[in-house]
Design a protein around this motif. Sequence first.
Motif, PDB file in Angstrom:
ATOM      1  N   ALA A 135       0.834  -1.211   0.000  1.00 17.86           N
ATOM      2  CA  ALA A 135       0.000   0.000   0.000  1.00 17.86           C
ATOM      3  C   ALA A 135       0.864   1.254   0.000  1.00 17.86           C
ATOM      4  N   ALA A 136       1.973   1.213   0.737  1.00 21.60           N
ATOM      5  CA  ALA A 136       2.871   2.375   0.752  1.00 21.60           C
ATOM      6  C   ALA A 136       3.477   2.612  -0.625  1.00 21.60           C
ATOM      7  N   LEU A 137       3.844   1.541  -1.324  1.00 19.40           N
ATOM      8  CA  LEU A 137       4.407   1.691  -2.666  1.00 19.40           C
ATOM      9  C   LEU A 137       3.341   2.175  -3.651  1.00 19.40           C
ATOM     10  N   ASP A 138       2.103   1.732  -3.457  1.00 16.82           N
ATOM     11  CA  ASP A 138       1.022   2.244  -4.311  1.00 16.82           C
ATOM     12  C   ASP A 138       0.875   3.754  -4.145  1.00 16.82           C
ATOM     13  N   ASN A 139       0.992   4.232  -2.923  1.00 15.91           N
ATOM     14  CA  ASN A 139       0.913   5.687  -2.692  1.00 15.91           C
ATOM     15  C   ASN A 139       2.076   6.406  -3.373  1.00 15.91           C
ATOM     16  N   VAL A 140       3.245   5.771  -3.384  1.00 12.80           N
ATOM     17  CA  VAL A 140       4.389   6.401  -4.073  1.00 12.80           C
ATOM     18  C   VAL A 140       4.079   6.553  -5.548  1.00 12.80           C
ATOM     19  N   ARG A 141       3.552   5.483  -6.175  1.00 14.02           N
ATOM     20  CA  ARG A 141       3.262   5.551  -7.602  1.00 14.02           C
ATOM     21  C   ARG A 141       2.147   6.551  -7.918  1.00 14.02           C
ATOM     22  N   LYS A 142       1.152   6.639  -7.030  1.00 10.16           N
ATOM     23  CA  LYS A 142       0.019   7.529  -7.301  1.00 10.16           C
ATOM     24  C   LYS A 142       0.349   8.991  -7.063  1.00 10.16           C
ATOM     25  N   HIS A 143       1.092   9.264  -5.980  1.00  7.38           N
ATOM     26  CA  HIS A 143       1.240  10.653  -5.546  1.00  7.38           C
ATOM     27  C   HIS A 143       2.637  11.225  -5.784  1.00  7.38           C
ATOM     28  N   ALA A 144       3.651  10.343  -5.896  1.00 11.42           N
ATOM     29  CA  ALA A 144       5.005  10.866  -6.120  1.00 11.42           C
ATOM     30  C   ALA A 144       5.362  10.929  -7.587  1.00 11.42           C
ATOM     31  N   GLY A 145       4.556  10.314  -8.459  1.00 10.26           N
ATOM     32  CA  GLY A 145       4.825  10.367  -9.889  1.00 10.26           C
ATOM     33  C   GLY A 145       5.559   9.132 -10.366  1.00 10.26           C
ATOM     34  N   GLU A 146       5.442   8.859 -11.683  1.00  8.87           N
ATOM     35  CA  GLU A 146       6.081   7.686 -12.269  1.00  8.87           C
ATOM     36  C   GLU A 146       7.601   7.761 -12.205  1.00  8.87           C
ATOM     37  N   GLY A 147       8.144   8.950 -12.174  1.00  6.80           N
ATOM     38  CA  GLY A 147       9.598   9.081 -12.164  1.00  6.80           C
ATOM     39  C   GLY A 147      10.214   8.979 -10.780  1.00  6.80           C
ATOM     40  N   ALA A 148       9.410   8.841  -9.717  1.00 11.08           N
ATOM     41  CA  ALA A 148       9.945   8.789  -8.358  1.00 11.08           C
ATOM     42  C   ALA A 148      10.566   7.419  -8.085  1.00 11.08           C
ATOM     43  N   SER A 149      11.591   7.433  -7.282  1.00  9.12           N
ATOM     44  CA  SER A 149      12.248   6.201  -6.849  1.00  9.12           C
ATOM     45  C   SER A 149      11.875   5.907  -5.403  1.00  9.12           C
ATOM     46  N   ALA A 150      11.901   4.626  -5.054  1.00 12.32           N
ATOM     47  CA  ALA A 150      11.551   4.218  -3.695  1.00 12.32           C
ATOM     48  C   ALA A 150      12.593   3.233  -3.184  1.00 12.32           C
ATOM     49  N   TRP A 151      12.704   3.181  -1.862  1.00 17.82           N
ATOM     50  CA  TRP A 151      13.664   2.290  -1.210  1.00 17.82           C
ATOM     51  C   TRP A 151      12.932   1.520  -0.092  1.00 17.82           C
ATOM     52  N   ILE A 152      13.173   0.221  -0.054  1.00 14.07           N
ATOM     53  CA  ILE A 152      12.611  -0.622   1.008  1.00 14.07           C
ATOM     54  C   ILE A 152      13.774  -1.161   1.838  1.00 14.07           C
ATOM     55  N   LEU A 153      13.702  -0.942   3.145  1.00 14.77           N
ATOM     56  CA  LEU A 153      14.743  -1.421   4.055  1.00 14.77           C
ATOM     57  C   LEU A 153      14.097  -2.309   5.118  1.00 14.77           C
ATOM     58  N   VAL A 154      14.586  -3.531   5.256  1.00 20.89           N
ATOM     59  CA  VAL A 154      14.083  -4.482   6.249  1.00 20.89           C
ATOM     60  C   VAL A 154      15.132  -4.645   7.343  1.00 20.89           C
ATOM     61  N   GLU A 155      14.713  -4.477   8.595  1.00 24.80           N
ATOM     62  CA  GLU A 155      15.611  -4.633   9.737  1.00 24.80           C
ATOM     63  C   GLU A 155      14.982  -5.606  10.740  1.00 24.80           C
ATOM     64  N   ASP A 156      15.782  -6.528  11.205  1.00 24.11           N
ATOM     65  CA  ASP A 156      15.324  -7.500  12.204  1.00 24.11           C
ATOM     66  C   ASP A 156      16.115  -7.272  13.482  1.00 24.11           C
ATOM     67  N   TRP A 157      15.423  -6.766  14.512  1.00 27.67           N
ATOM     68  CA  TRP A 157      16.062  -6.453  15.782  1.00 27.67           C
ATOM     69  C   TRP A 157      15.796  -7.522  16.843  1.00 27.67           C
ATOM     70  N   GLY A 158      15.334  -8.671  16.424  1.00 33.10           N
ATOM     71  CA  GLY A 158      15.089  -9.742  17.379  1.00 33.10           C
ATOM     72  C   GLY A 158      13.709  -9.656  17.995  1.00 33.10           C
ATOM     73  N   ASP A 159      13.474  -8.616  18.805  1.00 32.80           N
ATOM     74  CA  ASP A 159      12.181  -8.472  19.457  1.00 32.80           C
ATOM     75  C   ASP A 159      11.164  -7.761  18.580  1.00 32.80           C
ATOM     76  N   GLU A 160      11.617  -7.139  17.483  1.00 30.28           N
ATOM     77  CA  GLU A 160      10.702  -6.483  16.565  1.00 30.28           C
ATOM     78  C   GLU A 160      11.314  -6.433  15.170  1.00 30.28           C
ATOM     79  N   VAL A 161      10.434  -6.299  14.184  1.00 28.49           N
ATOM     80  CA  VAL A 161      10.839  -6.178  12.782  1.00 28.49           C
ATOM     81  C   VAL A 161      10.408  -4.806  12.294  1.00 28.49           C
ATOM     82  N   ILE A 162      11.335  -4.121  11.639  1.00 28.96           N
ATOM     83  CA  ILE A 162      11.065  -2.769  11.144  1.00 28.96           C
ATOM     84  C   ILE A 162      11.258  -2.763   9.629  1.00 28.96           C
ATOM     85  N   VAL A 163      10.251  -2.275   8.921  1.00 26.46           N
ATOM     86  CA  VAL A 163      10.334  -2.103   7.467  1.00 26.46           C
ATOM     87  C   VAL A 163      10.131  -0.625   7.159  1.00 26.46           C
ATOM     88  N   THR A 164      11.083  -0.037   6.462  1.00 22.12           N
ATOM     89  CA  THR A 164      11.020   1.379   6.115  1.00 22.12           C
ATOM     90  C   THR A 164      10.853   1.523   4.611  1.00 22.12           C
TER      91      THR A 164
END
Length: 402
Positions: free
Chosen positions: A312-341
Motif C-alpha cells: 500500500a505504501a508503494l502504491d501511494n508512491v506511484r500515485k502521488h510521487a509520480g512515475e519518475g519517483a524512486s523508492a527504497w525498502i529497508l528491512v531490519e530485524d532487531w530480534g524483538d521487533e521487525v522494522i520495514v522502512t
Amino acid sequence: MAKRERVVRMSVEQPLWRALTAYRLLTMVYAVLLFAFAHNEFDRPWIAVCYLAVLAGWTLLTFPKVANAASCTKRFLCADLTVACVGILLTPLADTHERIAAGGPTLPSIWTAGAVLAFAIKGGWRWACFASTFVAAANLVQRGEPTRDTLHNVLLVWVASVAIGYVVEVARASEATLARALEIEAATRERERLARDIHDGVLQVLAMVQRRGTELGGEAAELGRMAGDQEVALRTLVSSGLARPSRISGDESLGALVAAYEVEEPGADEGELDLRTLLAPHAGSRVSFAEPGTPVPLPVPAAKELAAAVGAALDNVRKHAGEGASAWILVEDWGDEVIVTVRDDGPGIPAGRLDQAEGEGRMGVALSIRGRLRDLGGSAELVSVPGQGTEVELKVPRGSTQ
C-alpha cells in the motif's frame, strides 16, 4: 502450486533385516537339533515336539514379515514375542526339573533373541527395552528363582538389543542427513542450470528491449521501461534462489525413504514465513530492496499483513510521487521487533493533507497501512517533508504477532 516429490532410498538399514532373517532360520534349526539330541531326557517330549513344529512353521511362514521395516508391523512383533515367551514358559512342562536346574536351554533356545532384535531394528532402543523386559520375566518364571546363569543371559539379551536399537536410530539419522545433502546438491545444480539458461536467454532479451526502447522513444520507451522492471525482478528471483523444500522421512521396503515436497504457497495460516520472500518481488528499476543476510521469520498472517502494508505504501508512491519517483525498502530485524522502512524521493505530503484525506473518506493510509499495523500490535509512523520525499516506518513487535 503443484507438488514435486523426489525419493531417495538408502540401504544402510536393509542388511540388518537380511541378517535377522538368516538368524531366525539358523536358530530355529539349532533349537530343533538341541531337542533331537536330548529328546530321551524329556518328561513330556510330545509338548516339545508340538511347540517346535509350531516354531518351525511360524519361522518359515513369516520370512516376508522380517524382510523390511514396512512389512514388520506392530501386530506381527507382538505375535512373534508371544511365540517366544510361550516357548520359554512351556519348558518346565516338557523338560525335567534336573535339566532346568542344571542350566538346560529353553525350548526356543536362542531363537528368542531374534524376536527381541526385531523390536530393536523396527523401533530403536526403547522398543528393545520393552521386548527384553517380557523375555526376562518369562525366563525368571521358567527358572523359578533368579540364578546367576539366568541373570547373565537376561542381561546379555537386554544389553545387546538396546545397543542394536541405538545403532539403528543413529543409522536412520545418518540416512536422513545424507538424503537432505543429496537433495540440496540436486536443487543447487538445477538452480545453476536454470540461472545459466535465463541469463543466456531471457535476461539478455529484456536488456536489449530496454535499450532499444529507450533509443526509439515514445511508446517504445515505455515498453523498454517495463522490460527493465521485469529484468530486475527476474534477476532478483534467480539470485535469491529457489524455495527450500520440506522433507518427510519414513521407513519403506527398501530402507529409509525421504520425500521432498515443495512448500505451499503463502496461503496457509500456520507456521512462519520469511518476510524477505514477500517483499523481494517489489524490487525493480525504481524500487531498491535492502534485506538482512539471514531470514526474517514471522507468523504467516503477520508477514502477509506487513507485506500488504508495504504494498500500500508503494502504491501511494506511484500515485502521488509520480512515475519518475524512486523508492527504497529497508528491512531490519532487531530480534524483538521487525522494522520495514519505505522511503521515496517524491514531492512529499503537505502538512494536514492526510487528515484532510481521511475527512473526505479516503482511508488509504489510515486503513491499508496504520490499520494493518494496529491489528498486529505494531505502529506506522509517516514522516514527510515537502520537496524531500516521504518515509513510512512500519514496526511489528514479535511478541504480539503470535
